[in-house]
Write an enzyme that holds these catalytic residues in place. Structure first.
Site, PDB file in Angstrom:
ATOM      1  N   HIS A  77      33.024  39.764  46.987  1.00 45.92           N
ATOM      2  CA  HIS A  77      32.881  41.218  47.019  1.00 45.92           C
ATOM      3  C   HIS A  77      31.671  41.710  46.232  1.00 45.92           C
ATOM      4  CE1 HIS A  77      35.283  41.069  43.182  1.00 45.92           C
ATOM      5  NE2 HIS A  77      34.489  42.093  42.871  1.00 45.92           N
ATOM      6  N   ASP A  86      37.576  35.211  48.145  1.00 45.05           N
ATOM      7  CA  ASP A  86      36.700  36.062  47.341  1.00 45.05           C
ATOM      8  C   ASP A  86      35.723  35.228  46.511  1.00 45.05           C
ATOM      9  OD1 ASP A  86      35.621  38.472  46.523  1.00 45.05           O
ATOM     10  OD2 ASP A  86      37.015  38.712  44.848  1.00 45.05           O
ATOM     11  N   SER A 135      33.056  40.971  37.425  1.00 48.22           N
ATOM     12  CA  SER A 135      33.383  40.201  38.625  1.00 48.22           C
ATOM     13  C   SER A 135      32.374  39.086  38.850  1.00 48.22           C
ATOM     14  CB  SER A 135      33.390  41.116  39.855  1.00 48.22           C
ATOM     15  OG  SER A 135      34.464  42.003  39.814  1.00 48.22           O
TER      16      SER A 135
END
Length: 208
Positions: free
Chosen positions: A91, A121, A195
């Site tokens: 993402h 992911d 992230s």
């Protein structure tokens, strides 16, 4: 009560302190955590009824479609310095037109996507550069609830921020029923921009 003698630090202010610290481990692994800046070009409608149409009619004339750049940011971990491979989240780089990786030493590199998988992911990037530092892989299956872990990333754009905590739970699921799930829950603080960053054990090995 027994009297307690003054500690050596009081008698010798410049004497080295032998206190518990994660600094040596962090100094070793931090250069392997990178900042990832992403630019995505999107086409926005400029005809009647669009968000900017009212202002554009006064300043630019009839509305036309136009390109806009959207910027995003995240983190990544160098896992193969010889080939320049960097592991991050899908993402973070999804729909990216340009990806720039910035190292701890402020070296900026253009990255390309080697592969990306939305379901897990995960994504792999590649840069061409010498003298890269990597983090060795650990064994996440050997983690236990209560083990100490350290998160390193770039929350809110603050480069190479470090937080520590414990493993709060293992095997978490139910966060995305359409994807692979086996999450490590930790109370080490993570925020937007973390992230794709590293979760390491106290030996400096990558466990998440």
């Amino acid at each position: 009560p027994a009297a307690c003698p003054a500690g050596p630090a009081l008698a010798q202010p410049n004497a080295p302190r032998h206190l518990p610290t994660l600094a040596p481990m962090i100094e070793t692994v931090a250069p392997a955590v990178v900042n990832i800046a992403v630019t995505t070009n999107i086409r926005t409608p400029g005809g009647p009824g669009s968000q900017d149409d009212l202002l554009r009619r006064f300043f630019e004339g009839p509305g036309e479609d136009r390109d806009r750049e959207i910027e995003g940011a995240g983190s990544g971990v160098i896992v193969d310095p010889a080939n320049g491979y960097i592991l991050t989240n899908h993402h973070v780089i999804a729909n990216a037109d340009k990806i720039t990786v910035t190292l701890l030493e402020n070296r900026s590199l253009t990255a390309r996507i080697v592969g990306s998988d939305e379901a897990s992911d995960l994504a792999v990037l590649q840069v061409e550069a010498a003298n890269l530092t990597s983090i060795p892989f650990g064994d996440s299956s050997s983690l236990h609830v209560g083990d100490y872990v350290v998160a390193i990333g770039n929350p809110f754009g603050f480069t190479n921020s470090v937080t520590s905590g414990i493993v709060s739970a293992l095997g978490r699921s139910g966060l995305n029923n359409l994807a692979f799930e086996d999450f490590i829950q930790t109370d080490a603080s993570t925020n937007p921009g973390n992230s794709g960053g590293a979760l390491v054990d106290l030996n400096g090995k990558l466990v998440g």
